[in-house]
Enzyme design. Sequence first.
Site, short mmCIF file in Angstrom:
data_model
loop_
_atom_site.label_atom_id
_atom_site.label_comp_id
_atom_site.label_asym_id
_atom_site.label_seq_id
_atom_site.Cartn_x
_atom_site.Cartn_y
_atom_site.Cartn_z
N ASP A 48 -2.44 1.92 -2.59
CA ASP A 48 -1.43 1.41 -1.65
C ASP A 48 -0.57 0.30 -2.24
OD1 ASP A 48 -2.10 3.13 0.37
OD2 ASP A 48 -3.12 1.65 1.62
N HIS A 99 -4.31 9.11 2.58
CA HIS A 99 -4.62 7.69 2.47
C HIS A 99 -4.86 7.36 1.01
CE1 HIS A 99 -4.63 6.37 6.61
NE2 HIS A 99 -5.36 7.42 6.96
#
Length: 403
Positions: free
Chosen positions: A164, A134
């Site tokens: 991200d 992540h």
Amino acid sequence: MTAQSQQYGPLAGVRVVELAGIGPGPFAGMLLADLGADVVRVDRPGGAALGIDPAHDLTGRNKRSVVVDLKSDGPGAVLELAERADVLIEGYRPGVAERLGVGPEACTARNPRLVYGRMTGWGQDGPLAPRAGHDIGYIAVTGALGMIGPADGAPVPPINLLGDYAGGSLYLVTGVLAALHHVRAGGGGQVVDAAIVDGTSHLTAMLHGMLAAGAWQDRRGVNLLDGSCPFYGVYETACGGHLAVGALEPQFYAEFLALLGLAGDGAGPTVVDSERLPPREDFTRWGELREIIAARVRTRSRDEWARVFAESDACVAPVLSMTEAPHHPHLAARGTYVERHGLTQPAPAPRFSATPTTVRTAPAPIGGHTAEVAADWGVPALARPEGSTDPDSPAPVRSQPPD
């Protein structure tokens, strides 16, 4: 005429297939859609990978959705879409698209001019490529997370904006557009390997240069831009709110002190004569200077200080919440946020003088455009699978975990 067939944005006429996922892939697809591309999101039966009502998933705006069950029905429909597309983006782990029959080799065999964008955290190769991950882990190993937070505390994750979206989505879109330009200039299609670890590392280029020059220390809370500098940081106000100060240049710093009331000729009473303030260049006295500024900032509320600094070049701004931001006078005047389809949302960015962008459609319902896309793109294999929310196929939506 459908909303997608109208000409909005500089990418009008560009066809994009987005294999649905979560995180940076959908955001990249939204950016391409905001720029005018016809983005068709291929959802699995059930969809809703983000875990919220798709009607509120703003990364689905300006897109159309079709449902394809690759595991049950095979890759035929996706390959037909790829054959007619300019770009395909996917965010699977390395090897998953190949196992599903929609990897780069299979797609480019049908369309040699296809730009195939791959979005991962670790990249398509390397020892960690097959591992889960992540944002927080990706920015951790690149050194970016270690720079954020107080010197006497743990690093502070910047939501998932840095990895991200900045290191992932924006680099994928940059790569896709560069590869698309190559195709339009007469070249062939190619694979774009966008890894969050690569993009996030790239974002730190300036800091690596400063480190090499001795202008940055490789530790947290002692540098010009990491919050430790007394004239580049955040201060608590009397109401419990916060004020962001970025008075880096000497002339802006002088104006900041004056309006703060620390220079003898600014608003409010003089607390400390400017000649008695610790010199801003003296790093060893930054703590002392910060305490003086903090004490002064705590004498008024956030909004009171915002009014004091509103017309100045002191580079001071109130720290607003997400719900407050759309009402900031400057953002409201520019239309930085818009109200569309019952949702307050950021407007498309950046802006174009000749090919303006807009929020054309609400977030796409799962499978809501299957029949429409099948007709527009000429894809006979694009049947309406069970579980679609296409108006002509009202079977119940089921949840299904990602691969």
